[in-house]
Design a protein around this motif. Sequence first.
Motif, PDB file in Angstrom:
ATOM      1  N   ALA A 243      20.414  30.940   0.558  1.00  0.00           N
ATOM      2  CA  ALA A 243      19.196  31.121  -0.238  1.00  0.00           C
ATOM      3  C   ALA A 243      19.564  31.002  -1.387  1.00  0.00           C
ATOM      4  O   ALA A 243      20.683  31.314  -1.920  1.00  0.00           O
ATOM      5  CB  ALA A 243      18.728  32.622   0.074  1.00  0.00           C
ATOM      6  N   ILE A 244      18.611  30.901  -2.365  1.00  0.00           N
ATOM      7  CA  ILE A 244      18.876  30.547  -3.958  1.00  0.00           C
ATOM      8  C   ILE A 244      17.853  31.447  -4.576  1.00  0.00           C
ATOM      9  O   ILE A 244      16.740  31.728  -4.268  1.00  0.00           O
ATOM     10  CB  ILE A 244      18.380  29.198  -4.361  1.00  0.00           C
ATOM     11  N   SER A 245      18.250  32.029  -5.694  1.00  0.00           N
ATOM     12  CA  SER A 245      17.683  33.027  -6.744  1.00  0.00           C
ATOM     13  C   SER A 245      18.052  32.216  -8.054  1.00  0.00           C
ATOM     14  O   SER A 245      19.374  32.069  -8.066  1.00  0.00           O
ATOM     15  CB  SER A 245      18.315  34.257  -6.488  1.00  0.00           C
ATOM     16  N   LEU A 246      17.202  32.190  -8.719  1.00  0.00           N
ATOM     17  CA  LEU A 246      17.417  31.712 -10.317  1.00  0.00           C
ATOM     18  C   LEU A 246      16.545  32.293 -11.204  1.00  0.00           C
ATOM     19  O   LEU A 246      15.459  32.935 -10.859  1.00  0.00           O
ATOM     20  CB  LEU A 246      17.454  29.889 -10.349  1.00  0.00           C
ATOM     21  N   PHE A 247      17.041  32.189 -12.492  1.00  0.00           N
ATOM     22  CA  PHE A 247      16.276  32.600 -13.554  1.00  0.00           C
ATOM     23  C   PHE A 247      16.484  31.938 -14.863  1.00  0.00           C
ATOM     24  O   PHE A 247      17.362  31.271 -14.936  1.00  0.00           O
ATOM     25  CB  PHE A 247      16.093  34.258 -13.825  1.00  0.00           C
TER      26      PHE A 247
ATOM     27  N   LEU B 242      23.565  30.804  -5.453  1.00  0.00           N
ATOM     28  CA  LEU B 242      23.362  30.437  -4.212  1.00  0.00           C
ATOM     29  C   LEU B 242      24.074  31.666  -3.266  1.00  0.00           C
ATOM     30  O   LEU B 242      25.453  32.015  -3.488  1.00  0.00           O
ATOM     31  CB  LEU B 242      24.203  29.004  -3.919  1.00  0.00           C
ATOM     32  N   TYR B 243      23.398  32.024  -2.260  1.00  0.00           N
ATOM     33  CA  TYR B 243      23.883  33.135  -1.428  1.00  0.00           C
ATOM     34  C   TYR B 243      23.877  32.617   0.045  1.00  0.00           C
ATOM     35  O   TYR B 243      23.232  31.851   0.493  1.00  0.00           O
ATOM     36  CB  TYR B 243      22.819  34.273  -1.472  1.00  0.00           C
ATOM     37  N   GLN B 244      25.084  33.125   0.672  1.00  0.00           N
ATOM     38  CA  GLN B 244      25.219  33.012   2.129  1.00  0.00           C
ATOM     39  C   GLN B 244      25.245  34.035   2.974  1.00  0.00           C
ATOM     40  O   GLN B 244      25.923  35.043   2.727  1.00  0.00           O
ATOM     41  CB  GLN B 244      26.639  32.150   2.155  1.00  0.00           C
ATOM     42  N   GLY B 245      24.285  34.056   3.622  1.00  0.00           N
ATOM     43  CA  GLY B 245      23.739  35.175   4.525  1.00  0.00           C
ATOM     44  C   GLY B 245      22.959  36.341   3.982  1.00  0.00           C
ATOM     45  O   GLY B 245      22.880  36.379   2.956  1.00  0.00           O
ATOM     46  N   GLU B 246      22.285  37.094   5.042  1.00  0.00           N
ATOM     47  CA  GLU B 246      21.210  38.154   4.533  1.00  0.00           C
ATOM     48  C   GLU B 246      21.885  39.418   3.958  1.00  0.00           C
ATOM     49  O   GLU B 246      21.557  39.834   2.891  1.00  0.00           O
ATOM     50  CB  GLU B 246      20.782  38.453   5.659  1.00  0.00           C
ATOM     51  N   LYS B 247      23.478  39.546   4.421  1.00  0.00           N
ATOM     52  CA  LYS B 247      23.974  41.014   3.808  1.00  0.00           C
ATOM     53  C   LYS B 247      24.368  40.481   2.325  1.00  0.00           C
ATOM     54  O   LYS B 247      24.483  41.209   1.445  1.00  0.00           O
ATOM     55  CB  LYS B 247      25.123  41.171   4.494  1.00  0.00           C
ATOM     56  N   ASN B 248      24.504  39.111   1.940  1.00  0.00           N
ATOM     57  CA  ASN B 248      24.987  39.183   0.673  1.00  0.00           C
ATOM     58  C   ASN B 248      23.780  38.685  -0.367  1.00  0.00           C
ATOM     59  O   ASN B 248      24.276  38.634  -1.658  1.00  0.00           O
ATOM     60  CB  ASN B 248      26.051  37.764   0.384  1.00  0.00           C
ATOM     61  N   PHE B 249      22.727  38.475   0.173  1.00  0.00           N
ATOM     62  CA  PHE B 249      21.478  38.007  -0.667  1.00  0.00           C
ATOM     63  C   PHE B 249      21.291  38.997  -1.939  1.00  0.00           C
ATOM     64  O   PHE B 249      21.090  40.108  -1.644  1.00  0.00           O
ATOM     65  CB  PHE B 249      20.143  37.747   0.105  1.00  0.00           C
ATOM     66  N   LEU B 250      21.264  38.427  -3.116  1.00  0.00           N
ATOM     67  CA  LEU B 250      20.966  39.048  -4.356  1.00  0.00           C
ATOM     68  C   LEU B 250      22.038  40.288  -4.570  1.00  0.00           C
ATOM     69  O   LEU B 250      21.752  40.973  -5.431  1.00  0.00           O
ATOM     70  CB  LEU B 250      19.403  39.766  -4.207  1.00  0.00           C
ATOM     71  N   ARG B 251      23.268  40.175  -3.804  1.00  0.00           N
ATOM     72  CA  ARG B 251      24.100  41.056  -4.028  1.00  0.00           C
ATOM     73  C   ARG B 251      25.433  40.478  -4.541  1.00  0.00           C
ATOM     74  O   ARG B 251      26.295  40.770  -5.374  1.00  0.00           O
ATOM     75  CB  ARG B 251      24.519  41.979  -2.871  1.00  0.00           C
ATOM     76  N   LYS B 252      25.897  39.675  -3.617  1.00  0.00           N
ATOM     77  CA  LYS B 252      27.275  38.626  -3.777  1.00  0.00           C
ATOM     78  C   LYS B 252      26.891  37.242  -3.860  1.00  0.00           C
ATOM     79  O   LYS B 252      26.604  36.593  -2.638  1.00  0.00           O
ATOM     80  CB  LYS B 252      28.033  39.062  -2.846  1.00  0.00           C
ATOM     81  N   VAL B 253      27.088  36.625  -4.955  1.00  0.00           N
ATOM     82  CA  VAL B 253      26.753  35.338  -5.252  1.00  0.00           C
ATOM     83  C   VAL B 253      27.948  34.480  -4.400  1.00  0.00           C
ATOM     84  O   VAL B 253      29.086  34.651  -4.636  1.00  0.00           O
ATOM     85  CB  VAL B 253      26.628  34.723  -6.536  1.00  0.00           C
ATOM     86  N   TYR B 254      27.636  33.597  -3.475  1.00  0.00           N
ATOM     87  CA  TYR B 254      28.474  32.438  -2.798  1.00  0.00           C
ATOM     88  C   TYR B 254      29.012  31.732  -3.838  1.00  0.00           C
ATOM     89  O   TYR B 254      30.383  31.252  -4.049  1.00  0.00           O
ATOM     90  CB  TYR B 254      27.900  31.953  -1.702  1.00  0.00           C
ATOM     91  N   PHE B 255      28.130  31.194  -4.711  1.00  0.00           N
ATOM     92  CA  PHE B 255      28.296  30.018  -5.869  1.00  0.00           C
ATOM     93  C   PHE B 255      27.385  30.259  -6.807  1.00  0.00           C
ATOM     94  O   PHE B 255      26.310  30.249  -6.421  1.00  0.00           O
ATOM     95  CB  PHE B 255      28.571  28.678  -5.260  1.00  0.00           C
TER      96      PHE B 255
END
Length: 134
Positions: free
Chosen positions: A77-81, A40-53
């Motif tokens: 935003a969410i990313s998963l695999f 789970l990512y919070q904000g555009e600058k963290n997306f796929l870089r720094k996971v919020y949770f």
Amino acid sequence: MKNLLFMMIICFSCGLLAQSKLTVNIKGLKNNKGQVVVGLYQGEKNFLRKVYFGKVVSISNKEAVVEFDHLPSGEFAISLFHDENGNGKLETGWFGIPKEDYACSNGAKGFMGPPKYSDAKFTINQNKTINIKI
């Protein structure tokens, strides 16, 4: 002094009440092997870089469910695999192309690279459930 203390208690209580729960239903897994790794990512600058949770969840009947509690209001935003071999890493091949199935919120897909935050983002301001097909 009493008024200040009273206001602090009210602000603290409102902050606790403003937090939300996010439920993510993951469908379309090709088998029950391994686990699903969810970021789970919070904000555009963290997306796929720094996971919020981040969470790792088990698979049952080719589906998985993950819940995130006590989230503040805002954009996420969410990313998963599907981590079929259970090593906690997204396996990639030539040019970094993923070998394991993956997905993002809103069905966001990348073209010649990762998905864009603007395609994957959603807003939380109350309890929310989203569905992601992998």
